[in-house]
Design a protein around this motif. Structure first.
Motif, PDB file in Angstrom:
ATOM      1  N   LEU A   1       5.863   5.142  13.674  1.00  0.00           N
ATOM      2  CA  LEU A   1       5.037   6.910  13.156  1.00  0.00           C
ATOM      3  C   LEU A   1       3.851   6.847  12.912  1.00  0.00           C
ATOM      4  O   LEU A   1       2.895   7.716  12.515  1.00  0.00           O
ATOM      5  CB  LEU A   1       5.947   7.750  11.606  1.00  0.00           C
ATOM      6  CG  LEU A   1       6.257   8.782  11.824  1.00  0.00           C
ATOM      7  CD1 LEU A   1       5.724   9.570  12.671  1.00  0.00           C
ATOM      8  CD2 LEU A   1       6.980   9.209  10.688  1.00  0.00           C
ATOM      9  N   LEU A   2       3.513   5.570  11.595  1.00  0.00           N
ATOM     10  CA  LEU A   2       2.043   5.323  10.703  1.00  0.00           C
ATOM     11  C   LEU A   2       1.176   5.240  11.908  1.00  0.00           C
ATOM     12  O   LEU A   2       0.499   5.390  12.044  1.00  0.00           O
ATOM     13  CB  LEU A   2       2.989   4.101  10.359  1.00  0.00           C
ATOM     14  CG  LEU A   2       1.098   3.676   9.375  1.00  0.00           C
ATOM     15  CD1 LEU A   2       1.001   4.669   8.408  1.00  0.00           C
ATOM     16  CD2 LEU A   2       1.189   2.040   9.174  1.00  0.00           C
ATOM     17  N   PHE A   3       1.702   4.065  12.936  1.00  0.00           N
ATOM     18  CA  PHE A   3       0.694   3.833  14.242  1.00  0.00           C
ATOM     19  C   PHE A   3       0.566   5.422  14.356  1.00  0.00           C
ATOM     20  O   PHE A   3      -0.583   5.781  15.077  1.00  0.00           O
ATOM     21  CB  PHE A   3       1.223   2.791  14.956  1.00  0.00           C
ATOM     22  CG  PHE A   3       0.065   1.646  14.192  1.00  0.00           C
ATOM     23  CD1 PHE A   3      -0.862   0.881  13.794  1.00  0.00           C
ATOM     24  CD2 PHE A   3       1.600   0.773  13.022  1.00  0.00           C
ATOM     25  CE1 PHE A   3      -1.217  -0.296  13.623  1.00  0.00           C
ATOM     26  CE2 PHE A   3       1.230  -0.270  12.450  1.00  0.00           C
ATOM     27  CZ  PHE A   3       0.063  -0.962  12.573  1.00  0.00           C
ATOM     28  N   ASP A   4       1.805   5.887  15.573  1.00  0.00           N
ATOM     29  CA  ASP A   4       0.807   7.665  15.658  1.00  0.00           C
ATOM     30  C   ASP A   4       0.026   8.073  15.169  1.00  0.00           C
ATOM     31  O   ASP A   4      -0.553   9.261  15.861  1.00  0.00           O
ATOM     32  CB  ASP A   4       2.708   7.602  16.782  1.00  0.00           C
ATOM     33  CG  ASP A   4       2.003   9.014  17.368  1.00  0.00           C
ATOM     34  OD1 ASP A   4       1.801   9.081  18.524  1.00  0.00           O
ATOM     35  OD2 ASP A   4       2.652  10.011  16.771  1.00  0.00           O
TER      36      ASP A   4
ATOM     37  N   PHE B   1       0.545  -0.872   0.236  1.00  0.00           N
ATOM     38  CA  PHE B   1      -0.202   0.151  -0.048  1.00  0.00           C
ATOM     39  C   PHE B   1       0.356   1.504   0.178  1.00  0.00           C
ATOM     40  O   PHE B   1       1.452   1.725   1.017  1.00  0.00           O
ATOM     41  CB  PHE B   1      -1.466   0.016   1.361  1.00  0.00           C
ATOM     42  CG  PHE B   1      -2.275  -0.792   0.920  1.00  0.00           C
ATOM     43  CD1 PHE B   1      -3.523  -0.182   0.683  1.00  0.00           C
ATOM     44  CD2 PHE B   1      -2.238  -2.174   1.405  1.00  0.00           C
ATOM     45  CE1 PHE B   1      -5.037  -0.580   0.492  1.00  0.00           C
ATOM     46  CE2 PHE B   1      -3.355  -2.728   1.688  1.00  0.00           C
ATOM     47  CZ  PHE B   1      -4.420  -1.974   1.198  1.00  0.00           C
ATOM     48  N   LEU B   2       0.195   2.035  -0.623  1.00  0.00           N
ATOM     49  CA  LEU B   2       0.975   3.488  -0.602  1.00  0.00           C
ATOM     50  C   LEU B   2       0.668   3.970   0.686  1.00  0.00           C
ATOM     51  O   LEU B   2      -1.336   4.329   0.379  1.00  0.00           O
ATOM     52  CB  LEU B   2       0.897   3.878  -2.096  1.00  0.00           C
ATOM     53  CG  LEU B   2       1.697   4.022  -2.466  1.00  0.00           C
ATOM     54  CD1 LEU B   2       1.297   4.026  -4.328  1.00  0.00           C
ATOM     55  CD2 LEU B   2       3.136   4.079  -2.831  1.00  0.00           C
ATOM     56  N   ILE B   3       1.438   4.736   1.079  1.00  0.00           N
ATOM     57  CA  ILE B   3       0.713   6.120   2.580  1.00  0.00           C
ATOM     58  C   ILE B   3       1.065   7.488   1.787  1.00  0.00           C
ATOM     59  O   ILE B   3       1.335   7.887   1.548  1.00  0.00           O
ATOM     60  CB  ILE B   3       1.528   5.823   3.219  1.00  0.00           C
ATOM     61  CG1 ILE B   3       1.816   3.851   4.068  1.00  0.00           C
ATOM     62  CG2 ILE B   3       0.659   6.169   4.557  1.00  0.00           C
ATOM     63  CD1 ILE B   3       2.415   3.225   4.950  1.00  0.00           C
ATOM     64  N   GLN B   4      -0.665   8.189   2.169  1.00  0.00           N
ATOM     65  CA  GLN B   4      -0.433   9.823   1.539  1.00  0.00           C
ATOM     66  C   GLN B   4       0.314  10.707   2.872  1.00  0.00           C
ATOM     67  O   GLN B   4      -0.225  10.191   4.644  1.00  0.00           O
ATOM     68  CB  GLN B   4      -1.754   9.784   2.145  1.00  0.00           C
ATOM     69  CG  GLN B   4      -2.507  11.235   1.180  1.00  0.00           C
ATOM     70  CD  GLN B   4      -3.826  11.066   0.762  1.00  0.00           C
ATOM     71  OE1 GLN B   4      -4.326  11.239   2.398  1.00  0.00           O
ATOM     72  NE2 GLN B   4      -4.622  11.375  -0.046  1.00  0.00           N
TER      73      GLN B   4
ATOM     74  N   ALA C   1      -3.264   7.233   6.720  1.00  0.00           N
ATOM     75  CA  ALA C   1      -2.241   6.264   7.437  1.00  0.00           C
ATOM     76  C   ALA C   1      -2.852   5.530   8.926  1.00  0.00           C
ATOM     77  O   ALA C   1      -2.892   4.694   9.203  1.00  0.00           O
ATOM     78  CB  ALA C   1      -1.548   7.275   8.648  1.00  0.00           C
ATOM     79  N   LEU C   2      -4.897   5.665   8.775  1.00  0.00           N
ATOM     80  CA  LEU C   2      -5.623   5.064  10.062  1.00  0.00           C
ATOM     81  C   LEU C   2      -5.667   4.385   8.898  1.00  0.00           C
ATOM     82  O   LEU C   2      -5.382   2.974   9.290  1.00  0.00           O
ATOM     83  CB  LEU C   2      -6.626   5.665  10.210  1.00  0.00           C
ATOM     84  CG  LEU C   2      -7.532   5.093  10.784  1.00  0.00           C
ATOM     85  CD1 LEU C   2      -7.083   4.879  11.956  1.00  0.00           C
ATOM     86  CD2 LEU C   2      -8.906   6.492  11.065  1.00  0.00           C
ATOM     87  N   GLU C   3      -6.033   4.052   7.691  1.00  0.00           N
ATOM     88  CA  GLU C   3      -6.241   2.751   6.646  1.00  0.00           C
ATOM     89  C   GLU C   3      -5.286   2.510   6.399  1.00  0.00           C
ATOM     90  O   GLU C   3      -5.386   0.586   6.581  1.00  0.00           O
ATOM     91  CB  GLU C   3      -6.974   3.513   5.244  1.00  0.00           C
ATOM     92  CG  GLU C   3      -7.581   2.433   4.396  1.00  0.00           C
ATOM     93  CD  GLU C   3      -8.015   2.728   2.704  1.00  0.00           C
ATOM     94  OE1 GLU C   3      -7.542   2.072   2.000  1.00  0.00           O
ATOM     95  OE2 GLU C   3      -8.336   4.472   3.371  1.00  0.00           O
ATOM     96  N   VAL C   4      -4.090   2.128   6.742  1.00  0.00           N
ATOM     97  CA  VAL C   4      -3.315   1.705   6.098  1.00  0.00           C
ATOM     98  C   VAL C   4      -2.797   0.282   7.885  1.00  0.00           C
ATOM     99  O   VAL C   4      -2.328  -0.456   8.012  1.00  0.00           O
ATOM    100  CB  VAL C   4      -1.739   2.097   5.513  1.00  0.00           C
ATOM    101  CG1 VAL C   4      -0.704   1.240   5.831  1.00  0.00           C
ATOM    102  CG2 VAL C   4      -2.184   2.754   4.817  1.00  0.00           C
ATOM    103  N   ALA C   5      -2.976   1.412   8.737  1.00  0.00           N
ATOM    104  CA  ALA C   5      -2.703   0.678  10.202  1.00  0.00           C
ATOM    105  C   ALA C   5      -3.924  -0.523  10.165  1.00  0.00           C
ATOM    106  O   ALA C   5      -3.478  -1.340  11.026  1.00  0.00           O
ATOM    107  CB  ALA C   5      -3.095   1.538  11.008  1.00  0.00           C
TER     108      ALA C   5
END
Length: 164
Positions: A99-102, A35-38, A68-72
């Motif tokens: 960092l992503l989960f934060d 997944f690409l992350i915005q 980030a929320l969707e990817v997490a």
């Protein structure tokens, strides 16, 4: 044979201010996804040298990236049951994962471990040579998270067979 799940992250650069831009998994059944992350609003760091490596522009992330929320949530959905994934760049990947989960306001429901924990001394000795041969043999595109995770998994299996 169930394989270890490998995780790879591509980032906006290295060091202070860098953030994850793509996360890829090679699953235990051998399938893979990414997944690409915005980028979040406060993720401003961008290293043109990193972009040359992975070939992903910031503009593309803004267009095609997932929040980030969707990817997490996706990562927790993929990994909570098995509870663990492995990375060959644990120091960087663990920082970017945190960092992503934060940013998502969530906690991971799995842990990330160093791939080295799974490797024998014999595998470590032939790892780089095996990996390079597999890149050439399979025409694997480097520095994209899904392909790199797959390459790690393939190198793990092949190095076990060839090197012990």
């Amino acid at each position: 044979m169930l394989l270890p799940t490998l995780l790879d992250i591509e980032a906006s650069g290295f060091g202070r201010g860098s953030y994850p831009i793509e996360i890829g998994l090679a699953r235990g059944d051998g399938s893979r996804c990414a997944f690409l992350i915005q980028p979040a609003e406060d993720w401003g760091h961008w290293d043109p040298k990193a972009e040359l490596l992975h070939g992903i522009s910031r503009a593309r992330l803004m267009r095609e990236g997932h929040p980030a929320l969707e990817v997490a949530r996706w990562l927790n959905g993929e990994l909570a049951e098995i509870g663990i994934a492995y990375s060959d760049s644990w120091g960087y990947d663990n920082t970017w994962l945190s960092l992503l989960f934060d940013q998502a306001g969530m906690l991971p429901r799995f842990r990330l471990e160093s791939l080295r924990r799974l490797l024998s001394e014999e595998q470590l000795t032939c790892w780089n040579e095996t990996k390079q041969a597999l890149i050439e043999e399979h025409g694997i595109r480097r520095h994209r998270a899904g392909d790199d995770a797959y390459l790690l998994q393939l190198t793990y299996v092949t190095s076990r067979q060839r090197c012990g």
